[in-house]
Write a protein that holds these residues in place. Sequence first.
Motif, short mmCIF file in Angstrom:
data_model
loop_
_atom_site.label_atom_id
_atom_site.label_comp_id
_atom_site.label_asym_id
_atom_site.label_seq_id
_atom_site.Cartn_x
_atom_site.Cartn_y
_atom_site.Cartn_z
N ALA A 20 68.14 38.75 54.29
CA ALA A 20 69.49 38.48 53.79
C ALA A 20 69.44 37.73 52.46
O ALA A 20 70.19 38.05 51.52
N ALA A 21 68.58 36.73 52.37
CA ALA A 21 68.48 35.96 51.14
C ALA A 21 68.02 36.83 49.97
O ALA A 21 68.54 36.73 48.85
N LEU A 49 70.91 39.10 48.74
CA LEU A 49 71.92 38.39 47.96
C LEU A 49 71.43 38.14 46.53
O LEU A 49 72.23 38.13 45.58
N ARG A 52 80.02 43.20 45.60
CA ARG A 52 80.39 43.38 47.00
C ARG A 52 80.06 44.81 47.43
O ARG A 52 80.31 45.78 46.71
N HIS A 84 71.42 41.98 44.83
CA HIS A 84 72.67 42.74 44.68
C HIS A 84 73.84 41.77 44.69
O HIS A 84 74.14 41.15 45.71
N LYS A 85 74.51 41.66 43.55
CA LYS A 85 75.60 40.69 43.41
C LYS A 85 76.96 41.28 43.77
O LYS A 85 77.83 40.58 44.28
N LEU A 134 75.38 34.65 56.36
CA LEU A 134 75.05 34.57 54.94
C LEU A 134 75.49 35.83 54.20
O LEU A 134 76.08 35.76 53.11
N LEU A 135 75.22 36.98 54.78
CA LEU A 135 75.59 38.25 54.14
C LEU A 135 77.10 38.44 54.09
O LEU A 135 77.64 38.99 53.12
N ARG A 136 77.80 38.00 55.12
CA ARG A 136 79.25 38.22 55.19
C ARG A 136 80.02 37.42 54.16
O ARG A 136 81.19 37.71 53.90
N LYS A 137 79.41 36.43 53.55
CA LYS A 137 80.09 35.67 52.52
C LYS A 137 80.39 36.52 51.30
O LYS A 137 81.34 36.25 50.56
N ARG A 138 79.58 37.56 51.07
CA ARG A 138 79.78 38.41 49.89
C ARG A 138 80.04 39.86 50.25
O ARG A 138 80.73 40.57 49.52
N HIS A 139 79.48 40.34 51.37
CA HIS A 139 79.51 41.77 51.67
C HIS A 139 80.25 42.06 52.97
O HIS A 139 80.41 41.17 53.82
#
Length: 435
Positions: free
Chosen positions: A319-320, A323, A329, A326-327, A352-357
């Motif tokens: 996940a890190a 992120l 969404r 790939h910036k 962590l992934l759901r914060k952006r995607h």
Amino acid sequence: MILPARRSFYLITANLTLAVLVSFLPSLLLLWYLLLGLSLSLWLVDGLLALPKHGLEIERQLPANLSVGLKQLIQLRLRHTGKRPLHLVLYDHYPQQVQAQGLPLYLSLPAGQYAEPVYSILPLERGKFIFPQLQVRGRSPLQLWWHDYPIKLKSEVRIYPNFAAISQYTLLATDNHLSHLGIMKRRRRGEGQDFHQLREYRAGDSLRQIDWKASARMHKAISREYQDERDQDIIFLLDCGHRMQAKDGELSHFDHTLNALLLMSYVALKQGDAVGLATFGGVERWLPAKKGQLSLNQILNALYDLQPTLQAPDYSQAAAQLLIRHKKRALVILITNLRDEDTDDLLPALNLLRKRHLLLLASMRELALDQKLTEPVDHLEEAIEQAATQHYLQLRQQTLERVRATGTLCLDVPPTELSTQLINRYLEIKRSGAL
């Protein structure tokens, strides 16, 4: 290497037979000496004539692409530049990752002529493999010897995942035929999508769809029609860990995953979206999201030799890394084989992934476990096995519920249904405008 042919054994038999007769009839001793001398002369002369390679030229013609489980023909092209006809036996040294039918090849080749014999292979594994050489066995002029020798003929072949499903989808990819694959595609008419066209108002259209200016000009109700949004990013996050080695039938979960990923990529690219790929769990590969049908070839080349490892998946690290790479969404599709012990590592990674995607978790359910619950119980050991299986599935279901509680979209399907379920969920997400 020189090997005796059938006629040599006939000649040996004649000499042995006459030798036995000589023991009873000494008068035949001179005849036996003559036959033995003649035989030795013939063997020596014919053996020397068998040694040259007789101007034989051979090429191997391989298909441009091979895929697992699909039979293909391999053609050999022979050109004979010598002055006497050849009687040959050919054997191709193929890699152990394929099965071959039709070998060895038997043929007679007149002087100055061509021949194009074929045999078939069935690829069993993906990857890059080598056909190292051919083995040729040519018969001597008197057919007393075989001259067996290798011809270095190195050919490299790439065996891809089975993309026959993509060809099938191409043939069926119209609105009237998608249901043949179990894929239901419906155009969504409403807001939150890209504008498509103006049309007459239809029963069931919402008032928000009505274009009042166009309606006033046309003196009748006119609705705006929308189509699925395009130019979105789809990123596959592929688990290459040890659990993906599980098998239901002939294919492993990993091979089912690759087939589903390829078909899903084809559909997404046809929808105008960009598709990318990241792997974790012992193998790290990164393919940035790109649009266009040429991207499918890039995905194939990135996946064809990929194999699951013996390592455990590290969801947090994957996940890190994603992120960082790939910036924008995107719809991130995490494909794995979920276990109850994954919760402590998986949930933080998903958050962590759901914060952006927008996140979709696709987990493959092992059919062997479901089948175990349907088996009759006649002994204590079988009862214990079923109880343990039931307990394991309950823990796994609890893990899935905890994942769903975070707001992550989930699929829990058998490997054989992964392609259809994944595409249907993707199309639902497109229609909903959630991305």
